[in-house]
Structures are given as structure tokens and as C-alpha cells.
Write an enzyme that holds these catalytic residues in place. Structure first.
Site, PDB file in Angstrom:
ATOM      1  N   LYS A   1       1.622  -4.499   3.096  1.00 57.56           N
ATOM      2  CA  LYS A   1       1.944  -3.295   2.314  1.00 57.56           C
ATOM      3  C   LYS A   1       1.040  -2.122   2.707  1.00 57.56           C
ATOM      4  O   LYS A   1       1.515  -1.013   2.956  1.00 57.56           O
ATOM      5  CB  LYS A   1       1.801  -3.593   0.816  1.00 57.56           C
ATOM      6  CG  LYS A   1       2.225  -2.408  -0.042  1.00 57.56           C
ATOM      7  CD  LYS A   1       1.997  -2.664  -1.513  1.00 57.56           C
ATOM      8  CE  LYS A   1       0.535  -2.553  -1.847  1.00 57.56           C
ATOM      9  NZ  LYS A   1       0.227  -2.727  -3.261  1.00 57.56           N
TER      10      LYS A   1
ATOM     11  N   ASP B   1       5.577  -1.718  -3.597  1.00 62.27           N
ATOM     12  CA  ASP B   1       4.509  -1.914  -4.582  1.00 62.27           C
ATOM     13  C   ASP B   1       5.160  -2.152  -5.939  1.00 62.27           C
ATOM     14  O   ASP B   1       6.380  -2.286  -6.046  1.00 62.27           O
ATOM     15  CB  ASP B   1       3.541  -0.716  -4.596  1.00 62.27           C
ATOM     16  CG  ASP B   1       4.187   0.547  -5.156  1.00 62.27           C
ATOM     17  OD1 ASP B   1       5.371   0.500  -5.565  1.00 62.27           O
ATOM     18  OD2 ASP B   1       3.508   1.584  -5.198  1.00 62.27           O
TER      19      ASP B   1
END
Ligand code: SF4
Length: 206
Positions: free
Chosen positions: A115, A133
Site C-alpha cells: 500500500k 486503505d
């Protein structure tokens, strides 16, 4: 797909990160520091951090205590301080002092996972990724595009396919900001949202 894009563009025409940064180094470290805290809190401490440590070269192992004390308000400060020192060291040893610009190299750095690497590449290089997220996942789930139990990797894949791999950086940032300010966790502000006619959660709730 078009109506969702139109709704997002209407609400958030030019999405950008809310982290303050000057260059690739300050952005990458700020994104890593933003884990489990808010961009605002990172922005509160980053001027002092980067004034003392303006580039990877300026960071030495013996700086651990000072770095840890500067970033303490963010939580997980021991791990994050260790990561900063290890990242700086690896960048000096393996990347000639330059921040890597590819996904494959970024994820070699301590504390930089899937991420974080993609959020960095999306913001700094506008590369075509859709990192996931908590905000992104919540919005995608409420819209009915993914399932509650889907992993971030599955959400990333499904949403990338949904958007036909086009403009993913912009869509990612729109989802983040929409989830942060409108489609908030506790009580989404549906009355301010342009996506009501497309939203599974809205149809089931009102
Ligand atoms: S209508 Fe409400 S729940 Fe649906 S995306 Fe908009 S803010 Fe979120």
C-alpha cells in the site's frame, strides 16, 4: 462506471494528498509515518523531522533516540524510527542516495509494503495504481462494488477492473478523500454525496 466517475469528479475535481511534502524523500517518509495515524498529525511533526534530517544522507544510526522523540506523537514510534534509519541506510547503500521510483525497489525498503509503495507512486509519479486503505475499502463496500470480507488486495483488483485500469491514481485519491470527509465511518454524510443513486448502502438505509 461513467456515472460513478461523474459523481466523483463533481465532488472532488482535483484530488491531492493532504500530506505536506517537498520532494520524493519527504513524501515517502511521511506516507510511512501516516500508518495508524492521520495526515494532520504527520504534518504537525514533519517540519521538525525534515529540518533536522533533510535527506537520507543526514540520518545516522545514532539519531534513533532523537527521531523517535520527534515522531512519538504519531504512535508506533519505535518501529517507525527504526524504519527511517533502515530506509536511509538502504537508500545510501543500494540506491545511490536516491529514492527508488519503481514498485519492485520500493517494497525492498523496511516499512514500505504494497500500500505505501503504491500510495507513493500514485502521488509522486501519478502511476496507475489503486492502493486500498480503510477509507477506500469502506467507500467501495458501501457502493456495493466489493464485499465486506474482501482483502485489500482483492478490493484493489476488483476496483482496478471496475475502472478498466484507467485513471486509477485519480480514482484512488478521490475515494480516500470521499471516505475521509463525506462517506465517514460512523455516520456517512449522504446528504452531501453525489453518489446516492448508485450506492447500495444508501438504497438499503433510506
Ligand atoms: S451515498 Fe452515503 S454511503 Fe453511499 S457513498 Fe455516498 S456518503 Fe457513502
Amino acid at each position: 462506471m461513467k456515472s460513478l466517475i461523474d459523481g466523483l469528479d463533481k465532488m472532488i475535481a482535483k484530488p491531492v494528498t493532504e500530506l505536506d511534502y517537498q520532494d520524493d524523500y519527504t513524501l515517502l517518509i511521511s506516507i510511512m509515518l501516516s500508518a495508524q495515524t492521520t495526515d494532520k498529525k504527520v504534518n504537525d511533526i514533519s517540519p521538525e523531522l525534515f529540518e533536522n534530517y533533510p535527506n537520507p544522507d543526514s540520518i545516522k544510526e545514532e539519531d534513533y533516540e532523537k527521531i523517535e522523540s520527534i515522531i512519538r506523537p504519531l504512535g508506533l514510534s519505535k518501529t517507525k524510527a527504526n524504519n527511517i534509519i533502515k530506509i536511509a541506510s538502504l537508500i545510501k547503500e543500494q540506491f545511490g542516495g536516491k529514492i527508488p521510483s519503481t514498485y519492485e525497489d520500493l517494497i525492498k525498503l523496511p516499512g514500505i509494503g504494497n500500500k505505501t509503495a503504491k500510495v507513493f507512486l500514485v502521488e509522486f509519479y501519478k502511476q496507475n495504481y489503486f492502493p486500498v486503505d480503510t477509507h477506500v475499502k469502506r467507500v467501495a463496500t458501501r457502493l456495493g462494488k466489493v464485499n465486506e470480507k474482501d482483502s485489500p488486495e482483492v478490493v484493489e483488483k476488483k476496483m482496478s477492473q471496475f475502472f478498466k485500469n484507467i485513471d486509477l491514481a485519480k480514482r484512488h485519491q478521490q475515494f480516500v478523500l470521499h471516505g475521509r470527509y463525506t462517506c465517514v465511518a460512523r455516520k456517512p454524510k449522504c446528504e452531501q454525496c453525489s453518489l446516492t443513486s448508485l450506492c447500495k448502502y444508501y438504497k438499503e438505509s433510506f
